[in-house]
Design an enzyme around this catalytic site. Structure first.
Site, PDB file in Angstrom:
ATOM      1  N   LYS A 105       0.772  -0.635  -0.132  1.00  0.00           N
ATOM      2  CA  LYS A 105       0.085   0.212  -0.098  1.00  0.00           C
ATOM      3  C   LYS A 105       0.729   1.241  -0.003  1.00  0.00           C
ATOM      4  O   LYS A 105       0.670   2.281  -0.585  1.00  0.00           O
ATOM      5  CB  LYS A 105      -0.434   0.726   1.403  1.00  0.00           C
ATOM      6  CG  LYS A 105      -0.315   0.071   2.992  1.00  0.00           C
ATOM      7  CD  LYS A 105      -0.982  -0.715   3.770  1.00  0.00           C
ATOM      8  CE  LYS A 105      -0.495  -1.947   3.371  1.00  0.00           C
ATOM      9  NZ  LYS A 105       0.194  -3.010   4.402  1.00  0.00           N
ATOM     10  N   GLY A 187       0.104 -11.137  17.456  1.00  0.00           N
ATOM     11  CA  GLY A 187       0.767 -10.949  15.513  1.00  0.00           C
ATOM     12  C   GLY A 187       0.293  -9.943  15.714  1.00  0.00           C
ATOM     13  O   GLY A 187       0.703  -9.949  14.135  1.00  0.00           O
ATOM     14  N   LYS A 205      -3.868   3.514   2.480  1.00  0.00           N
ATOM     15  CA  LYS A 205      -4.911   2.670   2.047  1.00  0.00           C
ATOM     16  C   LYS A 205      -6.092   3.854   1.640  1.00  0.00           C
ATOM     17  O   LYS A 205      -6.849   3.678   0.375  1.00  0.00           O
ATOM     18  CB  LYS A 205      -5.349   2.005   3.019  1.00  0.00           C
ATOM     19  CG  LYS A 205      -4.561   0.480   2.952  1.00  0.00           C
ATOM     20  CD  LYS A 205      -4.989  -0.744   4.205  1.00  0.00           C
ATOM     21  CE  LYS A 205      -4.763  -1.253   4.373  1.00  0.00           C
ATOM     22  NZ  LYS A 205      -4.772  -1.893   6.255  1.00  0.00           N
ATOM     23  N   GLY A 302      -3.115 -10.848   7.030  1.00  0.00           N
ATOM     24  CA  GLY A 302      -2.886 -12.182   7.319  1.00  0.00           C
ATOM     25  C   GLY A 302      -2.716 -13.160   5.790  1.00  0.00           C
ATOM     26  O   GLY A 302      -3.161 -12.764   5.440  1.00  0.00           O
TER      27      GLY A 302
END
Ligand code: HSE
Length: 427
Positions: A105, A187, A205, A302
């Protein structure tokens, strides 16, 4: 059957997920897409990592030149992150005529003009679905699905880390620091969390999404940005009592006044569709002049969700002979005649510590009156300090600059009143 060769630059979380999807679904894509997508090469300094994912030793390249000179590679996937090596590698790939798919991004936000110029010069594709909101197909929606519309507004929860932290603060009544530590342990948040918690990630974004939605380049520098690191337990608790949930929102609007783009925490009424987007989930709520409201919801990060977005771009590139570029005028800055709204309008929440004596409230309301600010709700509680009370005030819609001026005036009152927090409210 058409064969398409792919190279993956970087086998971290997202690169690993992409590799996994492509190898697992190779036969599925042959059957459903009539194309054989083969990972020909990976560029990963950690050879052990590549070998452990099942990459054959001979497919591990040692440098970018090896990748871009490989005639079997048609599509280069960049999932390195950052803008130094990534920019150099993406330009090398485009200049060699390879189509590029990127999840980066920051790179696309800052250099889309340069990358698109290089891509067009070589008749190569440049795809970036994975750069925004992970597995949620928001880029394709803006490029294809809602092209019939003038988009008037876009409100999103587009950063999973901050949404996780704010959800935990709301559900458990814990402090920002404790919830951040928990996000780091799981995480979600990085050791240096500033890109997420200070709103940079969401602003990159929003720059990309609003450029697509409003058909003009919306540079990062035009985005008003405020993060969540100053949010206290008291703010969340007040919001809960008043019927609001706090979210880090990315807001883009287009009207006759111009384009308004901002990233900041905001209270959302409990019944609003965005209020129930919790944990690390993301959502974007769009309004188009013909379609009305559309909401997309899913995982914004993810290995497999982001890998899903990358592989969808690979399939698009592999199955279309014409490249598809963005419809905004892709220059370094915004077009000269584009106006950006800086004094935007919103409802506000303010929390103040006030001296508990006759006349304190009158002094505060006189300032509000002078600046045209009207109060909708007012909640008073004992403060932690002797002789003080805490006021939580929610206002009607008013101008940002009026609120700033009123707050600056109230903060000159010394012992009488001090504004601890100012947050925007989405009604
Ligand atoms: N760090 C981002 C998030 C994911 O927390 O949503 C990648 O943009």
């Amino acid at each position: 059957m058409k064969k398409v060769g792919v190279a993956i630059l970087g086998l971290g979380v997202v690169g690993g997920g992409t590799y996994q999807i492509l190898t697992k679904h190779r036969e599925f894509y042959q059957r459903t897409q009539n194309v054989d997508i083969v990972v020909e090469s990976v560029l990963e300094l950690n050879r052990e990592r590549a070998l452990s994912l099942g990459v054959p030793e001979e497919n591990i390249a040692s440098n970018i030149a090896e990748v871009v000179s490989d005639p079997d590679v048609n599509i280069v996937v960049e999932v390195i992150g950052g803008v130094t090596a990534a920019r150099e590698f993406v330009l090398a790939a485009l200049n060699a005529g390879k189509t590029v798919v990127t999840s980066n991004k920051e790179l696309f936000c800052k250099y889309s003009h340069e990358l698109e110029r290089a891509a067009k010069r070589q008749n190569a594709g440049l795809y970036f679905e994975a750069s925004c909101v992970g597995g949620v197909p928001i880029i394709r929606t803006l490029l294809d699905g809602v092209q019939a519309n003038e988009i008037t507004s876009m409100i999103g929860i587009i950063n999973g880390t901050t949404n996780y932290i704010l959800t935990k603060m709301y559900e458990e009544g814990s402090s920002y620091e404790d919830c951040l530590r928990e996000a780091q342990r799981l995480g979600y948040a990085e050791a240096d969390p500033s890109a997420d918690v200070e709103g940079f990630d969401a602003a990159y974004k929003l720059s990309i999404l609003s450029s697509l939605a409003f058909h003009t380049k919306v540079p990062f520098s035009k985005i008003f940005r405020e993060g969540i690191s100053g949010i206290s337990k008291d703010d969340i608790a007040d919001g809960k009592e008043l019927g609001y949930v706090l979210k880090l929102l990315a807001i883009g609007k287009q009207s006759d006044a111009g384009i308004e783009v901002r990233v900041h925490p905001a209270f959302v009424r409990k019944g609003h569709p965005l209020a129930s987007v919790n944990d690390s989930f993301n959502a974007v709520y769009l309004t188009g002049d013909s379609v009305g409201d559309v909401m997309l919801y899913g995982r914004g990060a993810g290995a497999l969700p982001t890998g899903s977005a990358i592989v969808s771009d690979i399939i698009y590139a592999a199955t279309h002979s014409e490249n598809k570029y963005s419809t905004f005028r892709n220059t370094a800055g915004a077009d000269k005649d584009v106006r950006f709204v800086t004094d935007f309008k919103s409802a506000y929440y303010m929390r103040m510590t006030v001296e508990d004596r006759p006349g304190s409230l009158a002094k505060i309301s006189a300032v509000f009156g002078k600046h045209g600010i009207s109060i909708v709700e007012l909640m008073q509680k004992p403060a932690y300090m002797e002789g003080k009370v805490q006021l939580a005030i929610v206002t009607h819609r008013t101008r940002e600059m009026s609120v700033r001026a009123a707050v600056a005036r109230i903060n000159t009152f010394g012992e009488v009143a001090h504004v601890d927090t100012v947050l925007r409210v989405v009604s």
